[in-house]
Design a protein around this motif. Sequence first.
Motif, PDB file in Angstrom:
ATOM      1  N   SER A 294       0.657  -1.114   0.066  1.00  9.81           N
ATOM      2  CA  SER A 294       0.185   0.094  -0.123  1.00  9.81           C
ATOM      3  C   SER A 294       0.836   1.287  -0.045  1.00  9.81           C
ATOM      4  CB  SER A 294      -0.870  -0.111   1.231  1.00  9.81           C
ATOM      5  OG  SER A 294      -1.601   1.196   1.174  1.00  9.81           O
ATOM      6  N   ILE A 295       0.804   2.134  -1.006  1.00  5.94           N
ATOM      7  CA  ILE A 295       1.401   2.913  -0.997  1.00  5.94           C
ATOM      8  C   ILE A 295       0.825   4.542  -1.022  1.00  5.94           C
ATOM      9  CG2 ILE A 295       3.304   4.448  -2.681  1.00  5.94           C
ATOM     10  CD1 ILE A 295       4.302   1.740  -3.477  1.00  5.94           C
ATOM     11  N   GLN A 296       1.167   5.468  -0.399  1.00  7.39           N
ATOM     12  CA  GLN A 296       0.696   6.857  -0.091  1.00  7.39           C
ATOM     13  C   GLN A 296       1.412   7.895  -0.989  1.00  7.39           C
ATOM     14  OE1 GLN A 296       0.102   8.590   3.293  1.00  7.39           O
ATOM     15  NE2 GLN A 296      -2.030   9.503   2.555  1.00  7.39           N
ATOM     16  N   VAL A 297       1.146   8.543  -2.049  1.00  5.08           N
ATOM     17  CA  VAL A 297       1.826   9.439  -2.742  1.00  5.08           C
ATOM     18  C   VAL A 297       0.914  10.956  -2.351  1.00  5.08           C
ATOM     19  CG1 VAL A 297       2.521  10.635  -4.975  1.00  5.08           C
ATOM     20  CG2 VAL A 297       2.078   8.020  -4.552  1.00  5.08           C
ATOM     21  N   LYS A 298       1.655  11.709  -1.725  1.00  5.03           N
ATOM     22  CA  LYS A 298       1.242  13.078  -1.437  1.00  5.03           C
ATOM     23  C   LYS A 298       1.872  14.270  -2.329  1.00  5.03           C
ATOM     24  CE  LYS A 298       2.347  16.066   2.217  1.00  5.03           C
ATOM     25  NZ  LYS A 298       2.923  16.454   3.427  1.00  5.03           N
TER      26      LYS A 298
ATOM     27  N   ARG B  28      -2.259  25.275   2.460  1.00  7.21           N
ATOM     28  CA  ARG B  28      -2.006  24.920   1.060  1.00  7.21           C
ATOM     29  C   ARG B  28      -2.795  23.568   0.855  1.00  7.21           C
ATOM     30  NH1 ARG B  28       1.599  27.922  -1.488  1.00  7.21           N
ATOM     31  NH2 ARG B  28       2.553  26.305  -2.510  1.00  7.21           N
ATOM     32  N   ILE B  29      -3.202  23.510  -0.273  1.00  9.61           N
ATOM     33  CA  ILE B  29      -4.106  22.482  -0.672  1.00  9.61           C
ATOM     34  C   ILE B  29      -3.294  21.481  -1.530  1.00  9.61           C
ATOM     35  CG2 ILE B  29      -6.121  21.826  -2.096  1.00  9.61           C
ATOM     36  CD1 ILE B  29      -6.956  23.374   0.515  1.00  9.61           C
ATOM     37  N   GLY B  30      -3.486  20.218  -1.544  1.00 12.42           N
ATOM     38  CA  GLY B  30      -2.719  19.171  -2.083  1.00 12.42           C
ATOM     39  C   GLY B  30      -3.607  17.953  -2.482  1.00 12.42           C
ATOM     40  N   LYS B  31      -3.323  16.922  -2.970  1.00 15.56           N
ATOM     41  CA  LYS B  31      -3.906  15.671  -2.987  1.00 15.56           C
ATOM     42  C   LYS B  31      -2.992  14.631  -2.564  1.00 15.56           C
ATOM     43  CE  LYS B  31      -2.289  15.756  -7.919  1.00 15.56           C
ATOM     44  NZ  LYS B  31      -2.696  15.954  -9.224  1.00 15.56           N
ATOM     45  N   THR B  32      -3.936  13.442  -2.118  1.00 11.28           N
ATOM     46  CA  THR B  32      -3.333  12.504  -1.700  1.00 11.28           C
ATOM     47  C   THR B  32      -4.107  11.128  -2.720  1.00 11.28           C
ATOM     48  OG1 THR B  32      -3.381  13.131   0.617  1.00 11.28           O
ATOM     49  CG2 THR B  32      -3.106  10.678   0.376  1.00 11.28           C
ATOM     50  N   ILE B  33      -2.917  10.447  -3.040  1.00  5.53           N
ATOM     51  CA  ILE B  33      -3.244   9.210  -3.888  1.00  5.53           C
ATOM     52  C   ILE B  33      -2.750   8.076  -3.345  1.00  5.53           C
ATOM     53  CG2 ILE B  33      -2.779   8.403  -6.452  1.00  5.53           C
ATOM     54  CD1 ILE B  33      -1.819  11.348  -6.924  1.00  5.53           C
TER      55      ILE B  33
ATOM     56  N   GLU C 187       7.383   5.853  -7.739  1.00  7.24           N
ATOM     57  CA  GLU C 187       7.937   7.128  -7.951  1.00  7.24           C
ATOM     58  C   GLU C 187       7.824   7.439  -9.587  1.00  7.24           C
ATOM     59  OE1 GLU C 187      12.463   9.028  -7.632  1.00  7.24           O
ATOM     60  OE2 GLU C 187      11.823   7.633  -6.162  1.00  7.24           O
ATOM     61  N   ASP C 188       8.231   6.373 -10.508  1.00  2.08           N
ATOM     62  CA  ASP C 188       7.782   6.463 -11.728  1.00  2.08           C
ATOM     63  C   ASP C 188       6.509   6.900 -12.234  1.00  2.08           C
ATOM     64  OD1 ASP C 188      10.574   5.640 -12.300  1.00  2.08           O
ATOM     65  OD2 ASP C 188       9.893   3.701 -12.556  1.00  2.08           O
ATOM     66  N   ALA C 189       5.582   6.483 -11.501  1.00  2.00           N
ATOM     67  CA  ALA C 189       4.106   6.755 -11.724  1.00  2.00           C
ATOM     68  C   ALA C 189       3.860   8.458 -11.455  1.00  2.00           C
ATOM     69  CB  ALA C 189       2.864   6.020 -11.303  1.00  2.00           C
ATOM     70  N   SER C 190       4.621   8.549 -10.139  1.00  2.00           N
ATOM     71  CA  SER C 190       4.545  10.286  -9.756  1.00  2.00           C
ATOM     72  C   SER C 190       5.074  11.240 -10.804  1.00  2.00           C
ATOM     73  CB  SER C 190       5.139  10.270  -8.443  1.00  2.00           C
ATOM     74  OG  SER C 190       4.121   9.461  -7.557  1.00  2.00           O
ATOM     75  N   LYS C 191       6.209  10.670 -11.105  1.00  2.00           N
ATOM     76  CA  LYS C 191       6.987  11.655 -12.330  1.00  2.00           C
ATOM     77  C   LYS C 191       6.406  11.739 -13.687  1.00  2.00           C
ATOM     78  CE  LYS C 191      11.641  11.066 -10.238  1.00  2.00           C
ATOM     79  NZ  LYS C 191      12.988  10.172 -10.565  1.00  2.00           N
ATOM     80  N   LYS C 192       5.832  10.716 -14.008  1.00  2.00           N
ATOM     81  CA  LYS C 192       5.286  10.578 -15.496  1.00  2.00           C
ATOM     82  C   LYS C 192       3.715  10.952 -15.498  1.00  2.00           C
ATOM     83  CE  LYS C 192       7.968   6.630 -17.019  1.00  2.00           C
ATOM     84  NZ  LYS C 192       8.245   5.395 -17.373  1.00  2.00           N
ATOM     85  N   LEU C 193       2.988  10.700 -14.283  1.00  2.00           N
ATOM     86  CA  LEU C 193       1.437  11.369 -14.543  1.00  2.00           C
ATOM     87  C   LEU C 193       0.860  12.093 -13.321  1.00  2.00           C
ATOM     88  CD1 LEU C 193      -1.033  10.979 -16.083  1.00  2.00           C
ATOM     89  CD2 LEU C 193      -1.411   8.758 -14.677  1.00  2.00           C
ATOM     90  N   LEU C 194       1.216  11.454 -12.128  1.00  2.00           N
ATOM     91  CA  LEU C 194       0.544  11.894 -10.871  1.00  2.00           C
ATOM     92  C   LEU C 194       0.920  13.448 -10.461  1.00  2.00           C
ATOM     93  CD1 LEU C 194       0.751   8.608  -8.736  1.00  2.00           C
ATOM     94  CD2 LEU C 194      -1.123   9.393 -10.432  1.00  2.00           C
ATOM     95  N   ALA C 195       2.104  13.584 -10.643  1.00  2.00           N
ATOM     96  CA  ALA C 195       2.332  15.297 -10.192  1.00  2.00           C
ATOM     97  C   ALA C 195       2.888  15.945 -11.429  1.00  2.00           C
ATOM     98  CB  ALA C 195       3.573  14.952  -8.986  1.00  2.00           C
ATOM     99  N   ASN C 196       2.785  17.216 -11.420  1.00  4.50           N
ATOM    100  CA  ASN C 196       3.544  18.115 -12.568  1.00  4.50           C
ATOM    101  C   ASN C 196       4.905  18.741 -11.866  1.00  4.50           C
ATOM    102  OD1 ASN C 196       4.250  20.236 -14.089  1.00  4.50           O
ATOM    103  ND2 ASN C 196       2.135  21.046 -14.194  1.00  4.50           N
ATOM    104  N   PRO C 197       5.880  18.202 -12.073  1.00  2.00           N
ATOM    105  CA  PRO C 197       6.904  18.817 -11.824  1.00  2.00           C
ATOM    106  C   PRO C 197       7.337  20.212 -11.793  1.00  2.00           C
ATOM    107  CG  PRO C 197       7.662  17.588 -13.759  1.00  2.00           C
ATOM    108  CD  PRO C 197       6.177  17.356 -13.415  1.00  2.00           C
ATOM    109  N   VAL C 198       6.710  20.906 -12.694  1.00  2.00           N
ATOM    110  CA  VAL C 198       6.787  22.319 -12.707  1.00  2.00           C
ATOM    111  C   VAL C 198       6.094  23.022 -11.886  1.00  2.00           C
ATOM    112  CG1 VAL C 198       6.372  24.537 -14.307  1.00  2.00           C
ATOM    113  CG2 VAL C 198       6.930  22.170 -15.120  1.00  2.00           C
ATOM    114  N   MET C 199       5.231  22.453 -11.293  1.00  2.00           N
ATOM    115  CA  MET C 199       4.281  23.160 -10.336  1.00  2.00           C
ATOM    116  C   MET C 199       4.193  22.495  -8.798  1.00  2.00           C
ATOM    117  SD  MET C 199       1.307  24.189 -12.811  1.00  2.00           S
ATOM    118  CE  MET C 199       0.186  24.753 -11.215  1.00  2.00           C
ATOM    119  N   GLU C 200       4.529  21.109  -8.739  1.00  2.00           N
ATOM    120  CA  GLU C 200       4.188  20.354  -7.709  1.00  2.00           C
ATOM    121  C   GLU C 200       5.570  19.507  -7.264  1.00  2.00           C
ATOM    122  OE1 GLU C 200      -0.306  19.310  -8.333  1.00  2.00           O
ATOM    123  OE2 GLU C 200       1.019  18.163  -9.660  1.00  2.00           O
ATOM    124  N   TYR C 201       5.467  19.072  -6.087  1.00  2.00           N
ATOM    125  CA  TYR C 201       6.388  18.047  -5.534  1.00  2.00           C
ATOM    126  C   TYR C 201       5.651  16.769  -4.995  1.00  2.00           C
ATOM    127  CZ  TYR C 201       5.700  19.485  -0.606  1.00  2.00           C
ATOM    128  OH  TYR C 201       5.303  19.942   0.666  1.00  2.00           O
TER     129      TYR C 201
END
Length: 81
Positions: free
Chosen positions: A4-8, A39-44, A61-75
Motif C-alpha cells: 500500500s503506497i501513499q503519494v502526497k 496549502r491544498i494538495g492531493k493524496t493518492i 516514483e515512476d508513476a508520480s514523475k510521469k503522471l501523478l505530479a506536475n514537476p513544474v508546479m508540484e512536488y
Amino acid sequence: MNFSIQVKVMPLKELLDPQGKAVMGGLQNLGIQTIQDVRIGKTIQLQVNAATAEEAKQIAEDASKKLLANPVMEYFEITVS
C-alpha cells in the motif's frame, strides 16, 4: 507481494496556491484567525504488486514523475506501508 503506497502531491512552496488562499480567506471570514497558512494538495493511494518495498516505491516514483505530479508546479512524497 502487495504494498500500500501513499503519494502526497503538494504545490511547490515557491508558487502561489490560489485554492489555499481562498480557503484561508474563508477561514478568516468564519472568525478563525489562528491559522497562519493553508496549502491544498492531493493524496493518492496505490496498491502495488512488487517483490520488495524498494521496488514498489520505485514504481510509485515512476508513476508520480510521469503522471501523478506536475514537476513544474508540484512536488511529491511517497510512503510505503
